[in-house]
Scaffold this motif. Structure first.
Motif, PDB file in Angstrom:
ATOM      1  N   ARG A   7       0.934  -1.168  -0.170  1.00  0.00           N
ATOM      2  CA  ARG A   7       0.013  -0.119   0.230  1.00  0.00           C
ATOM      3  C   ARG A   7       1.055   1.425  -0.066  1.00  0.00           C
ATOM      4  NH1 ARG A   7      -3.089  -0.654   5.411  1.00  0.00           N
ATOM      5  NH2 ARG A   7      -3.725  -2.677   4.127  1.00  0.00           N
ATOM      6  N   GLY A   8       0.249   2.249   0.114  1.00  0.00           N
ATOM      7  CA  GLY A   8       1.111   3.693   0.120  1.00  0.00           C
ATOM      8  C   GLY A   8       0.318   4.691   0.996  1.00  0.00           C
ATOM      9  N   PHE A   9       1.124   5.857   1.355  1.00  0.00           N
ATOM     10  CA  PHE A   9       0.588   6.974   1.900  1.00  0.00           C
ATOM     11  C   PHE A   9       0.261   8.141   0.941  1.00  0.00           C
ATOM     12  CE2 PHE A   9       3.200   5.727   5.935  1.00  0.00           C
ATOM     13  CZ  PHE A   9       1.938   4.718   6.369  1.00  0.00           C
ATOM     14  N   GLY A  10      -0.912   8.578   0.993  1.00  0.00           N
ATOM     15  CA  GLY A  10      -1.106   9.838   0.106  1.00  0.00           C
ATOM     16  C   GLY A  10      -1.744  10.959   0.740  1.00  0.00           C
ATOM     17  N   ILE A  11      -1.599  11.922   0.152  1.00  0.00           N
ATOM     18  CA  ILE A  11      -2.427  13.171   0.405  1.00  0.00           C
ATOM     19  C   ILE A  11      -3.919  13.165   0.164  1.00  0.00           C
ATOM     20  CG2 ILE A  11      -2.214  15.500   0.216  1.00  0.00           C
ATOM     21  CD1 ILE A  11       0.376  15.415  -0.834  1.00  0.00           C
ATOM     22  N   ALA A  12      -4.902  13.380   1.236  1.00  0.00           N
ATOM     23  CA  ALA A  12      -6.348  13.184   0.946  1.00  0.00           C
ATOM     24  C   ALA A  12      -6.836  14.628   0.732  1.00  0.00           C
ATOM     25  CB  ALA A  12      -6.927  12.755   2.334  1.00  0.00           C
ATOM     26  N   THR A  13      -7.590  14.751  -0.356  1.00  0.00           N
ATOM     27  CA  THR A  13      -8.352  16.135  -0.454  1.00  0.00           C
ATOM     28  C   THR A  13      -9.884  15.580  -0.812  1.00  0.00           C
ATOM     29  OG1 THR A  13      -7.943  15.488  -2.966  1.00  0.00           O
ATOM     30  CG2 THR A  13      -6.340  16.930  -1.704  1.00  0.00           C
ATOM     31  N   PRO A  14     -10.722  16.917  -0.723  1.00  0.00           N
ATOM     32  CA  PRO A  14     -12.157  16.400  -1.014  1.00  0.00           C
ATOM     33  C   PRO A  14     -12.409  16.012  -2.438  1.00  0.00           C
ATOM     34  CG  PRO A  14     -11.480  18.624   0.194  1.00  0.00           C
ATOM     35  CD  PRO A  14     -10.401  18.317  -0.303  1.00  0.00           C
ATOM     36  N   LYS A  15     -13.435  15.327  -2.619  1.00  0.00           N
ATOM     37  CA  LYS A  15     -13.894  14.873  -3.851  1.00  0.00           C
ATOM     38  C   LYS A  15     -14.004  16.024  -4.705  1.00  0.00           C
ATOM     39  CE  LYS A  15     -14.353  10.429  -3.762  1.00  0.00           C
ATOM     40  NZ  LYS A  15     -13.667   9.322  -4.860  1.00  0.00           N
ATOM     41  N   GLY A  16     -13.505  15.913  -5.885  1.00  0.00           N
ATOM     42  CA  GLY A  16     -13.463  17.003  -7.068  1.00  0.00           C
ATOM     43  C   GLY A  16     -12.798  18.103  -6.595  1.00  0.00           C
ATOM     44  N   SER A  17     -11.820  18.043  -5.854  1.00  0.00           N
ATOM     45  CA  SER A  17     -10.934  19.148  -5.449  1.00  0.00           C
ATOM     46  C   SER A  17      -9.944  19.484  -6.721  1.00  0.00           C
ATOM     47  CB  SER A  17     -10.442  18.855  -4.366  1.00  0.00           C
ATOM     48  OG  SER A  17      -9.050  20.055  -4.044  1.00  0.00           O
ATOM     49  N   PRO A  18      -9.587  20.556  -7.234  1.00  0.00           N
ATOM     50  CA  PRO A  18      -8.888  20.870  -8.145  1.00  0.00           C
ATOM     51  C   PRO A  18      -7.364  20.766  -7.838  1.00  0.00           C
ATOM     52  CG  PRO A  18      -9.496  23.020  -7.548  1.00  0.00           C
ATOM     53  CD  PRO A  18     -10.316  21.891  -6.674  1.00  0.00           C
ATOM     54  N   TRP A  19      -7.061  20.743  -6.306  1.00  0.00           N
ATOM     55  CA  TRP A  19      -5.742  20.416  -5.835  1.00  0.00           C
ATOM     56  C   TRP A  19      -5.513  19.123  -6.148  1.00  0.00           C
ATOM     57  CZ3 TRP A  19      -2.470  24.484  -5.027  1.00  0.00           C
ATOM     58  CH2 TRP A  19      -3.046  25.616  -4.709  1.00  0.00           C
ATOM     59  N   THR A  20      -6.145  17.971  -6.313  1.00  0.00           N
ATOM     60  CA  THR A  20      -5.935  16.547  -6.291  1.00  0.00           C
ATOM     61  C   THR A  20      -4.855  16.321  -7.536  1.00  0.00           C
ATOM     62  OG1 THR A  20      -8.065  16.091  -5.488  1.00  0.00           O
ATOM     63  CG2 THR A  20      -6.552  14.361  -6.423  1.00  0.00           C
ATOM     64  N   PRO A  21      -5.065  16.694  -8.664  1.00  0.00           N
ATOM     65  CA  PRO A  21      -4.150  16.354  -9.873  1.00  0.00           C
ATOM     66  C   PRO A  21      -2.827  17.379  -9.597  1.00  0.00           C
ATOM     67  CG  PRO A  21      -6.008  17.865 -10.785  1.00  0.00           C
ATOM     68  CD  PRO A  21      -6.374  17.356  -9.289  1.00  0.00           C
ATOM     69  N   ARG A  22      -2.948  18.726  -9.199  1.00  0.00           N
ATOM     70  CA  ARG A  22      -1.683  19.357  -9.328  1.00  0.00           C
ATOM     71  C   ARG A  22      -0.776  18.803  -7.938  1.00  0.00           C
ATOM     72  NH1 ARG A  22      -3.659  25.380  -8.440  1.00  0.00           N
ATOM     73  NH2 ARG A  22      -1.163  25.588  -8.523  1.00  0.00           N
ATOM     74  N   LEU A  23      -1.503  18.146  -6.968  1.00  0.00           N
ATOM     75  CA  LEU A  23      -0.553  17.781  -5.864  1.00  0.00           C
ATOM     76  C   LEU A  23      -0.039  16.449  -6.510  1.00  0.00           C
ATOM     77  CD1 LEU A  23      -2.668  18.378  -2.941  1.00  0.00           C
ATOM     78  CD2 LEU A  23      -0.497  19.453  -3.317  1.00  0.00           C
ATOM     79  N   SER A  24      -0.418  15.704  -7.283  1.00  0.00           N
ATOM     80  CA  SER A  24      -0.116  14.299  -7.711  1.00  0.00           C
ATOM     81  C   SER A  24       1.003  14.661  -8.251  1.00  0.00           C
ATOM     82  CB  SER A  24      -1.222  13.417  -8.587  1.00  0.00           C
ATOM     83  OG  SER A  24      -2.160  13.099  -7.654  1.00  0.00           O
TER      84      SER A  24
END
Length: 487
Positions: free
Chosen positions: A363-380
């Motif tokens: 498994r892995g540790f990830g950064i959690a964001t709200p559903k549909g947040s625009p920050w998710t792809p940028r952070l990835s």
């Protein structure tokens, strides 16, 4: 007149130049002001994100009045790459995130869902249940589930036949077959060779099968035993057996010495199945963690038994924090099941602790964001760039630095059969050479007999062979007249 005109021309020229320089200075000043305002505008317009996290060494720790750790350094790198400011808050209930009895999410996951925080930067495991209610970025740390225990927590009893451990079962079987085959070959060659057994009808052959077994066993113990070989063919078989036993005993002694020296480093608990079989240690995990639900939802029989044990004794084996778990392991009689990266940190900080080799549930540790947040792809994308730049590995090396001087030794294993395959091949070649030499000695004697007598070489050879091997019914009768006919 000419002087006046020249003076007027100079005055006009100076005025024009002064006016042009003032306009240029004003334009440069305006440009500088505009640039300064542009430079200051991003600082004022930077978005501010509320970051929720959890106190856990070495991810987030309190030093004086500030927070530091792996996740804080990661957050600074992300903020620098994506141009945002942040405000860090520690999760109120001290939980990672699980479904409560009322059906609500607790911990950092609950704060993300209730929009009390914009992102969660912590050792938060990516699971399917959490992925349904929040979004996760690309994992910034890869891990698995392992076992943490004290090195001396379980008494290791040596098995009764521990002295057989240096070789595998296949090697011991091959050694027994090689010993019997060599003794048979030694007995056969001693019978066939006329130099060893000159007169079969008058002399006794000293290399019987039992004597050959005793001769082979004496070679294994490096002891000289009788009978002593006289023929070249018998000596060839004896010499190749001596060389075989010499190399074999050397390999055994070396591997057995390594086994004894590494015996204290060998953990009696290597796998989760070993953990179930023993009765000396209790074992548990974090209450409500992803590791707990992994065992709860697993269909593996071993994992189901582990979950049943933890569920029945949940008041005794389920802990609230990692610090409590490590303290219980240090006190002894307890094994902690948790994320491998956290267990590696505990083993690096406490030299009496060690992690078992087996890992399950990658498994892995990830950064959690709200559903549909625009920050998710940028952070990835930012996490991927940091990994490619080697920054994530540098952060791990910094915060997971070990203070233990003694490095763990490599795991001992029996000598594989392939490592000794060349010895057995050389022994087989030597035995074949000994038999060929014995047949050659017998054929030379048959040719000498055929030269002095009236029979053929093949006839004498077959008679000698049958006599030495004590085969009846195949020898030809002698041409000498019987006593009755001569009378």
């Amino acid at each position: 007149m000419a002087t006046g005109l020249h003076f007027m021309f100079c005055v006009v020229t100076i005025m024009v130049l002064l006016r042009g320089s003032s306009h240029a200075g004003a334009s440069k000043k305006d440009d500088a002001l505009s640039k300064g305002s542009d430079a200051e505008r991003p600082e004022e317009d930077l978005p501010t994100l509320t970051v929720t996290t959890i106190l856990e060494d070495p991810y987030v720790m309190v030093r004086s009045t500030e927070l530091e750790g792996y996740c804080i350094d990661l957050l600074k790198a992300l903020a620098s790459a994506l141009h945002f400011s942040y405000k860090v808050k520690v999760v109120g209930d001290g939980q990672y995130g699980a479904i409560s009895a009322k059906g609500n999410w607790t911990g950092m996951i609950g704060e993300i869902i209730r929009q009390e925080a914009d992102i969660a930067v912590a050792p938060l495991t990516v699971t399917s249940a959490r992925e349904e209610v929040v979004s996760f970025t690309t994992p910034f740390l890869q891990t698995g589930i392992g076992i943490l225990l004290r090195k001396d927590s379980v008494s290791q009893e040596m098995p009764l036949f521990h002295f057989l451990a240096p070789f595998s079962k296949e090697t011991w079987t091959g050694l027994l077959l090689a010993y019997v085959l060599t003794c048979l070959c030694l007995c056969l060659v001693a019978r066939l060779s006329p130099c060893e057994w000159n007169e079969p009808k008058k002399e006794e052959n000293h290399f019987t099968f039992l004597n050959s077994l005793w001769f082979g066993a004496g070679a294994l113990a490096f002891q000289g035993v009788t009978p002593r070989p006289k023929a070249l063919s018998v000596r060839v078989v004896a010499a190749i057996w001596w060389l075989f036993t010499l190399a074999l005993v050397a390999a055994y002694v070396a591997n057995f010495t390594a086994l004894l020296s590494s015996g204290s480093e060998q953990l009696p608990i290597q796998t989760f199945e070993d953990l179930l079989k023993q009765r000396e240690l209790e074992f548990g995990t974090l209450d409500g963690s992803s590791t707990y639900y992994f065992f709860k939802n697993s269909k593996n029989p071993v994992h189901q038994l582990i979950y049943e044990y933890m569920d029945k004794r949940r008041d005794y084996v389920l802990v609230k924090t990692y610090q409590e778990a490590i303290q219980r392991v240090l006190e002894g009689k307890f094994a902690f099941i948790g994320e491998a990266v956290s267990l590696d940190l505990a083993a690096a900080r406490h030299c009496s602790l060690i992690r078992a080799p087996e890992l399950i549930g990658a498994r892995g540790f990830g950064i959690a964001t709200p559903k549909g947040s625009p920050w998710t792809p940028r952070l990835s994308v930012a996490v991927l760039r940091l990994r490619e730049a080697g920054l994530l590995e540098q952060l791990r090396s910094r915060w997971w630095q070990s203070h233990c001087r003694q490095q763990p030794r490599e795991r001992w294993a029996p000598l594989p059969p392939r490592a000794l395959a060349g010895l057995f091949v050389a022994l087989a070649a030597g035995l074949a050479l000994g038999v060929a030499a014995a047949l050659l000695e017998l054929s030379r004697r048959s040719r000498r007999g055929a030269t002095h007598g009236q029979r053929s070489c093949c006839s004498i050879f077959m008679d000698e062979l049958c006599t030495r091997l004590q085969i009846t019914g195949t020898t030809r009768p002698s041409p000498e007249p019987s006593a009755k006919a001569s009378a």
